[in-house]
Design a protein around this motif. Structure first.
Motif, short mmCIF file in Angstrom:
data_model
loop_
_atom_site.label_atom_id
_atom_site.label_comp_id
_atom_site.label_asym_id
_atom_site.label_seq_id
_atom_site.Cartn_x
_atom_site.Cartn_y
_atom_site.Cartn_z
N GLN A 173 -8.32 13.62 3.11
CA GLN A 173 -8.06 13.74 1.69
C GLN A 173 -7.65 15.17 1.36
O GLN A 173 -8.00 16.10 2.07
N VAL A 174 -6.87 15.27 0.27
CA VAL A 174 -6.37 16.59 -0.11
C VAL A 174 -7.39 17.23 -1.05
O VAL A 174 -7.79 16.63 -2.04
N TYR A 231 -5.33 1.63 2.52
CA TYR A 231 -5.84 0.30 2.19
C TYR A 231 -5.08 -0.83 2.89
O TYR A 231 -5.12 -1.96 2.46
N ASP A 287 0.86 -1.18 0.00
CA ASP A 287 0.00 0.00 0.00
C ASP A 287 0.90 1.23 0.00
O ASP A 287 1.58 1.51 0.98
N LEU A 288 0.93 1.96 -1.10
CA LEU A 288 1.83 3.12 -1.20
C LEU A 288 1.14 4.44 -0.89
O LEU A 288 1.73 5.49 -1.05
N THR A 289 -0.12 4.38 -0.47
CA THR A 289 -0.80 5.65 -0.19
C THR A 289 -0.20 6.31 1.05
O THR A 289 0.33 5.64 1.93
N ARG A 290 -0.33 7.62 1.05
CA ARG A 290 0.32 8.42 2.10
C ARG A 290 -0.11 7.97 3.50
O ARG A 290 0.68 7.89 4.41
N GLN A 291 -1.39 7.65 3.64
CA GLN A 291 -1.90 7.32 4.98
C GLN A 291 -2.11 5.83 5.21
O GLN A 291 -2.72 5.43 6.19
#
Lengths: 248, 513
Positions: B475-476, B57, B50-54
């Protein structure tokens, strides 16, 4: 001449031919306009949520899939079919170059142009950054990787279509048929009961993986393997198709 | 053989050999491809990052363990209606929540090694299938996630009740809806655990004394609670004590909701025997004017029913609320106590309306644990004379009524001969009425839903299989003005393609020279 050197020369020739062909100017410009418009719509649909906008732009909009479906066949239709029509293929076949090198060089040329097509979209993100908001770098990285791998897969299918077709038109149509099969055949799994076949079909679903993995910022080795194997297989058969000219 | 014939034979053999070679190589290539895809997709070679910032997933270790140890197939069905929205949900938080749930379900599917099937039913194109499913499971509204196990056990999770915490905002004065936190993983994993590894609880509802009835769909009926508990993997059955003479041995809990007629001596004895059995788990809701025949029994476990109506002068601050209605909530004057049944209500800012409720108190000198679940305002009074059979005047009479905070719902855990029993007691039966449960999607209905489920869950000892902190997803958002959108359109649809075209032509000319 070593095969590596032959590959580099042939690949450079292919790249050059893309950037000098008038049709490709047109493809490039139309692609950028469509892509730009897709990004603008995605940003609007996402109500300002930039992560969602990136997901819509790279995999979540109809315009994206239209681009994906139609552009690779346009890029690959001439690769081998045109050489066959003009007869220049004979020169290539009699040169001291292996068929696999020829196929890989043509594939590399198409892939470089594919990357060039998508590269300007990085500017969209810079523009967004200029307005103070940058999407999640993880989602960006995996989405662009997805576009690259999906492009490679479809270009390989297009190259195979070109290798088995007598002319560009047939090649383009055949490539679109390959792409449609690739997209929609695995969707049959939705009508199947739970079981190995359903799981297998779901696992090779390009559409599903784009949404469940790349578009979300998730990298899955299984998904990458599907794309890489899916790219290698048509290339292998394209080499066989080229070789078949020697058998007759 | 002539040279021509020999050449022909040789040619034919060569072609056959090449053909065989091509076919063999083709088959080998396809086989190799299948093996690689299988190894990387279905074995431990597979890895997912999972490479998302937070880490949006990334499933918890508990969920991963649950999914990898599952032996049964599980079907997860979502029924989300994205088209129905509240106008003050200006940021479309509910739709965002639905999208997030769908995304996370993909993770369950991918990591479930083929044992988790996910289906999204569309209310527009698959309405017949949805109605069929709703009828089977007694579901009344869209926006649910249904988790079904192979053995027929199921849990129905509501979007707002189980999966996300929303601040519902208000249309007047305008306050937009806000997404507070996601409880998606906790809800889904808990449901999957229950339908694959848990067993359904069995709950009996007494009848024969004018109680709220499981078959009554009118306002003063219990069909909503019945359906709710059934969706929660609870088997609910009626109990006629005058026939059964005793509480069945397989009862995980008994509900006595709103009796108005007296219990017969045999029935009282059956309830008492159950209380003395050490396994008694009761939810009792009695209206101030309801049955009094069990009062001595409640007295003996240390609970006094005050038989008044708790009232409060709302002072015009709560216009739709009468003097005898207590709105209990984290921001309301009434308060929740500290107990697993109400903690989540408190955290998720949900309200319960206790209408025409009597006060409850611990009997003097009683040996028990008395836990107050809900209390009134600090300056409420117990309006009299409720015991004489009619409602009071709901006005404070300084001569006989004193103002103080009253307990409206409590848990009694008696000692002595009743040790081991647990009784959740409400001074009103109205909170469980269909009328209060089905006020679709308003804050109170969700609080009442939660209250009913948590009472039963706590009594039957159903613990959360997975305890996870709510996930906050930041979310941004860009804050672009309309004219900036137009600028972006101009840059990327006109200037950029033109620049690219010009550059390409220039490079082309340069190369040709």
């Amino acid at each position: 001449m070593s095969q590596t050197r032959a590959y580099l020369i042939l690949a450079a020739r292919e790249v050059e031919s893309y950037f000098l062909a008038p049709l490709m100017f047109l493809v490039f410009t139309v692609f950028l306009v469509l892509n730009g418009f897709a990004f603008y719509l995605s940003l609007g649909d996402a109500a300002g949520n930039v992560d969602l906008a990136v997901r819509n732009f790279l995999g979540g909009s109809l315009l994206f899939w239209i681009n994906i479906l139609l552009v690779p066949p346009l890029l690959t239709m001439r690769l081998v079919a045109e050489e066959k029509r003009t007869g220049t293929i004979e020169g290539l076949m009699t040169a001291p170059v292996q068929d696999v090198v020829v196929v890989l060089a043509k594939f590399t040329g198409a892939l470089c142009f594919w990357i060039a097509l998508w590269a300007p979209s990085i500017v969209y993100l810079l523009i967004l950054r200029g307005f103070g908001s940058l999407p999640d770098p993880g989602i960006l990285a995996t989405s662009y990787l997805g576009v690259l791998l999906l492009g490679a897969l479809l270009l390989a299918c297009g190259l195979l279509a070109s290798a088995v077709s007598p002319n560009q038109i047939v090649s383009a149509v055949l490539a679109v048929v390959f792409d449609l099969l690739l997209f929609f055949f695995p969707l049959l799994s939705m009508q199947m009961p739970q079981g190995a076949l359903r799981r297998g079909l779901e696992h090779v679903s390009v559409l599903f993986h784009f949404q469940s993995s790349f578009g979300k910022g998730v990298l899955d080795t299984g998904v990458i393997a599907v794309y890489l194997v899916g790219t290698a297989l048509p290339l292998f058969f394209a080499v066989r198709a080229l070789e078949s000219r020697r058998w007759s | 053989m002539s040279p021509a014939a020999a050449r022909e034979t040789f040619g034919a053999k060569r072609k056959a050999a090449i053909f065989a070679n091509v076919v063999l190589m083709g088959v080998l290539a396809i086989a190799a491809a299948i093996i690689v895809v299988y190894l990387t997709g279905f074995t431990t070679v597979k890895a997912r990052f999972d490479l998302t910032r937070q880490g949006t997933y990334t499933l918890s270790a508990e969920t991963e363990r649950l999914l990898s140890s599952m032996e049964q197939d599980v079907e997860v069905i979502t029924v989300f209606d994205r088209s129905r929205n509240f106008w003050w949900d200006t940021e479309q938080v509910r739709v965002k929540a639905m999208d997030f749930i769908a995304d996370l379900l993909q993770e369950y599917k991918v990591r479930g090694s083929g044992k988790v099937a996910v289906t999204h039913l569309d209310p527009i194109t698959q309405n017949a299938a949805i109605l069929d499913l709703f009828q089977q499971l007694g579901i009344r509204d869209y926006n649910v996630v249904i988790v079904r196990g192979a053995t027929g056990q199921r849990r129905v999770l509501g979007l707002e009740t189980d999966l996300v915490d929303l601040d519902f905002g208000s249309p007047e004065p305008f306050r937009p809806m806000q997404l507070l936190a996601y409880r998606v993983e906790e809800g889904l994993s808990g449901a999957i655990f229950e339908v694959t590894q848990g067993k359904p609880a069995k709950v009996y509802v007494t009848n024969g004394h004018g109680e709220l009835s499981l078959n009554d769909a009118r306002d003063r009926g219990l069909t909503a609670v019945g359906a709710l508990l059934t969706q929660d993997n609870v088997v609910v059955e009626p109990l006629a004590l005058n026939v059964a003479k005793a509480v069945p041995a397989d009862a995980d809990a008994v509900l006595i909701l709103g009796p108005v007629e007296p219990f017969l001596p045999d029935e009282r004895a059956a309830v008492e025997a159950y209380l003395r059995s050490g396994r008694a788990r009761l939810v009792v809701s009695i209206d101030p004017f309801g049955d009094t025949s069990l009062d001595p029994l409640w007295q003996s476990i240390g609970l006094t029913l005050e038989r008044n109506v708790v009232c409060h002068d709302q002072g015009g601050t709560m216009q739709a609320v009468g003097a005898s209605e207590m709105v209990v909530g984290p921001q309301a004057p009434g308060r929740y106590g500290s107990h697993p049944i109400v903690d989540a209500l408190n955290e998720s800012q949900r309200y319960v309306v206790l209408s025409r409720s009597m006060g409850l108190s611990a009997s003097a000198g009683a040996e028990n644990t008395f836990t107050s679940l809900m209390t009134s305002h600090a300056d409420a009074w117990g309006d009299l004379p409720a015991a004489s059979g009619g409602p009071g005047n709901y006005k404070w009479d300084a001569n006989q009524e004193t103002k103080s905070q009253r307990t409206l719902a409590a848990i009694v855990e008696p000692r002595g001969p009743f040790t081991g029993a647990k009784v959740v007691f409400f001074g009103s039966d109205r909170w469980a009425w269909n009328a209060f449960m089905t006020a679709s999607l308003n804050q109170h209905a969700r609080g009442h839903f939660d209250l009913a489920r948590r009472c039963v869950s706590w009594l039957v000892g159903r613990r959360k299989s997975i305890e996870l902190a709510p996930r906050r997803v930041n979310q941004v958002f860009s804050d672009l003005r309309p004219e900036e959108y137009d600028d972006i359109l101009l840059y990327i649809v006109v200037y950029l393609p033109l620049a690219a075209l010009g550059l390409t032509i220039l490079v082309g000319f340069a190369r040709r020279r």
